[in-house]
Structure formats: structure tokens, C-alpha cells
Enzyme design. Sequence first.
Site, PDB file in Angstrom:
ATOM      1  N   SER A   1       0.828  -1.205   0.000  1.00 38.27           N
ATOM      2  CA  SER A   1       0.000   0.000   0.000  1.00 38.27           C
ATOM      3  C   SER A   1       0.858   1.249   0.000  1.00 38.27           C
ATOM      4  O   SER A   1       1.957   1.252   0.560  1.00 38.27           O
ATOM      5  CB  SER A   1      -0.896  -0.004   1.253  1.00 38.27           C
ATOM      6  OG  SER A   1      -1.488   1.279   1.447  1.00 38.27           O
TER       7      SER A   1
ATOM      8  N   TYR B   1      -1.575  -0.615  10.805  1.00 41.12           N
ATOM      9  CA  TYR B   1      -1.889  -1.261   9.518  1.00 41.12           C
ATOM     10  C   TYR B   1      -0.726  -1.045   8.544  1.00 41.12           C
ATOM     11  O   TYR B   1      -0.215  -1.998   7.951  1.00 41.12           O
ATOM     12  CB  TYR B   1      -3.187  -0.697   8.928  1.00 41.12           C
ATOM     13  CG  TYR B   1      -3.278  -0.909   7.439  1.00 41.12           C
ATOM     14  CD1 TYR B   1      -3.078   0.142   6.548  1.00 41.12           C
ATOM     15  CD2 TYR B   1      -3.511  -2.184   6.926  1.00 41.12           C
ATOM     16  CE1 TYR B   1      -3.105  -0.078   5.190  1.00 41.12           C
ATOM     17  CE2 TYR B   1      -3.553  -2.400   5.558  1.00 41.12           C
ATOM     18  CZ  TYR B   1      -3.333  -1.337   4.701  1.00 41.12           C
ATOM     19  OH  TYR B   1      -3.351  -1.537   3.339  1.00 41.12           O
TER      20      TYR B   1
ATOM     21  N   LYS C   1       2.207  -3.692   6.635  1.00 36.45           N
ATOM     22  CA  LYS C   1       2.548  -3.749   5.206  1.00 36.45           C
ATOM     23  C   LYS C   1       4.050  -3.573   5.023  1.00 36.45           C
ATOM     24  O   LYS C   1       4.694  -4.321   4.278  1.00 36.45           O
ATOM     25  CB  LYS C   1       1.792  -2.660   4.433  1.00 36.45           C
ATOM     26  CG  LYS C   1       0.301  -2.892   4.292  1.00 36.45           C
ATOM     27  CD  LYS C   1      -0.002  -4.173   3.533  1.00 36.45           C
ATOM     28  CE  LYS C   1      -1.485  -4.359   3.295  1.00 36.45           C
ATOM     29  NZ  LYS C   1      -1.796  -5.644   2.616  1.00 36.45           N
TER      30      LYS C   1
END
Length: 349
Positions: free
Chosen positions: A124, A148, A152
Site C-alpha cells: 500500500s 496497519y 505492510k
Amino acid sequence: MAILVTGGTGYIGSHTVVELLNANYEVIVVDNFSNSNPESLSRIKEISGKDFKFFEVDLLDRGELETVFSNCVIDAVIHFAGLKAVGESVEIPICYYHNNITGTLNLIDLMQKYDVLNMVFSSSATVYGAPKQVPISENFSLNVTNPYGRTKLMIEEILNDVYTSNSNWSIALLRYFNPIGAHESGRIGEDPNGIPNNLMPYITQVAVGKLNELKVFGNDYSTPDGTGVRDYIHVVDLAKGHLKALEKIISSNGVEAYNLGTGKGYSVLEIVQAFEKTTGKKIPYSFGPRRSGDIAECFANPTKAEKDLGWKARRGIKEMCIDSWRWQSQNPIGFQNKNDKNYATTLIR
Ligand code: WQD
């Protein structure tokens, strides 16, 4: 070629499975439906006219996941499965680290055991944090600002270490910007649980009457109209980018990151105006305070993917709006039977 797709019933996963089937790949989907609906399986079959294998598996259950590897021939993996809500990750970080990191470690471990050394990973643009300048290139510094995003980035680093330990691996790290839109059929699309966090599903739920008005998070950013600017990319363009990345990793070794964006930024108000113009639906909105963690501007320099993968986003903002609206208007409450697990048993095995 047989491709294992983890999280293949989710928003981006389902669109990618359709493109894989259209390109005559053999597909094996694993998903635990933690953030998706079993109904998407029958819709994928309906759209593509193709069969594929499905196993209801949680990546945290290594034994279950191993049965897939021991029963199927797998040539490459596209790894989508993971929790992905920024705000939620701040509230329950351990759940995010356990689910996203441990699940991925189980997957990598089994890939090594069964000699499957090709992976396309769903990363992302969030790994860039607040960029010092835009457009953003892959060699920019990485500084995540939420759990989050940290999962990643950690997985990107784990995959780099895996390659360092065994140079037979071939890995593409795909850094998505802001995926919106839906398949032209209107049969699959973004179906967030509860109140949408993201802009486009919020707008379409206002348009369909589920929500009253859009709250614009801040109009005092240093952008032309004061609202946040993002690089919105059609989910079908994004899906096609995965097939180009697959072709690349099958024919080479190494680890490479690619931005999947259009290279053009639109503000919140520009998206609202484009949606109203293309659909004829009025979107009432009011301004509220900035959302914590948000940045002013974020859009991609997509030239590396264009050069190395031969991929370029083709669909413009009008198509993104029309396709988002077609999905939402034809599916006012998203996929039906949210709790009907029978779908999984009646579908492709
Ligand atoms: C876009 C713009 C908001 C909702 C997130 C994740 C990112 C990726 C994509 C997973 C911003 C504004 C939004 C609303 C608003 N997900 N907005 N009112 O935050 O750029 O990216 O989704 O990989 O990791 O961070 O997307 O759609 O939430 O916001 O004004 O109700 O719309 O402030 O400017 P974001 P978004």
C-alpha cells in the site's frame, strides 16, 4: 499456470480473480470471509463463466493452509489476505500484527516447503507515510504512521529478507494508491462492513440513500480547494496490474516494489463534483475537522510500473464514478445474505 489467491473474495482480490480467469489462469482461492462475502464467489463465476477452486481457510490455521498446498499444484501466489482499516488498526494493533504478520509467515513458510517461490504482494502507498513531495516514487523514504501501514512495511521487509536468504524467490511488492470503481457488470464491488471509512463507498451510500450526507474531513489543507488530494485508481486497472506483475516475476528473480496509481491527484470536492456530474446524483456534504493521520496530498509516479511491467492505468475518473455507482445502485446493501455461510458450501471447491 495455477495461481493461489489469498483473500480472493475481497474487493481487489475478487476483481483480480476475474482477470486471472479471463486470462485462462487456473485459480485457487483461499479466504476466511473476515472482510468479504461468500456471495462474491458465485458472482466471479457468473462474470467469468469459469470454474475455480475455493477453500475456506484462515491463514492463521497453518494446518488448514497446508492441505491446500499438499492437494494443489501451485505456480505462484497473489497475497491479498489481511486486515486493512487504518483507524481500526490503531484500536486493536495486536490483532492486526497477529493476523497480517503471522498469517503471512505461515504462507511464506509453506511456499518455501512446497517450492513455490513466486509472490505478488498486496502492499500500500501507506508505507510512504507523509511524503516530502509528490508525485511519489518507489525510492522515497518509507515511514508509516499506523499499525496497519506498519504490517505492510514489515511484510515488505520480511520478503526482502526471504529473498536475501534464497535468491530463487521472485517477488513483486505492489503499492496501491486509492482503489475505487467496480467491474462493469455491476456484480462485484466494494462492500465495506458498517459505515465506510473510505471516500467513494461513503459517497455511493449517500447517493443510494443509506447515509444522509458526506462529511468532508478538513478544507484547510494546502491544496487548490483545501480538501485532501489522492490518486484514485480504477480497481480493474489495479487488478490488471497484478497480472502484469505475475508475468514479470515468473520470468525473473528478485524483489521489486511498484506504485500502482494513475499519477493524477483529485481532491475530495473534485471527486464529489465528478460523481454528481457523471451519475446525476446530488451528494450533500458539510465540512468537518481533519481526520487524524490524514495527509494533504498523495499521488504516484507510476513510470516504474509502466516501464518494467508494461502496465498503465487506462480508466479515468468518470468511469470510476459510473462503475462505482452501477455496483452500489444494483446492490443497495452490497452482497446479500451477509451471514449465509451456505454460499461457501454450495460453491466451487
Ligand atoms: C480519501 C480522502 C479523506 C472519507 C486509505 C488508507 C490506505 C488505503 C486506501 C488500504 C481523504 C477524505 C474520506 C470521508 C472524507 N487502504 N474523506 N470523508 O485515507 O487516502 O487511504 O484507503 O491500503 O492505506 O489509508 O482513503 O478514501 O479514506 O480518504 O473527506 O467520509 O477522502 O480525508 O482526503 P485514504 P480515504
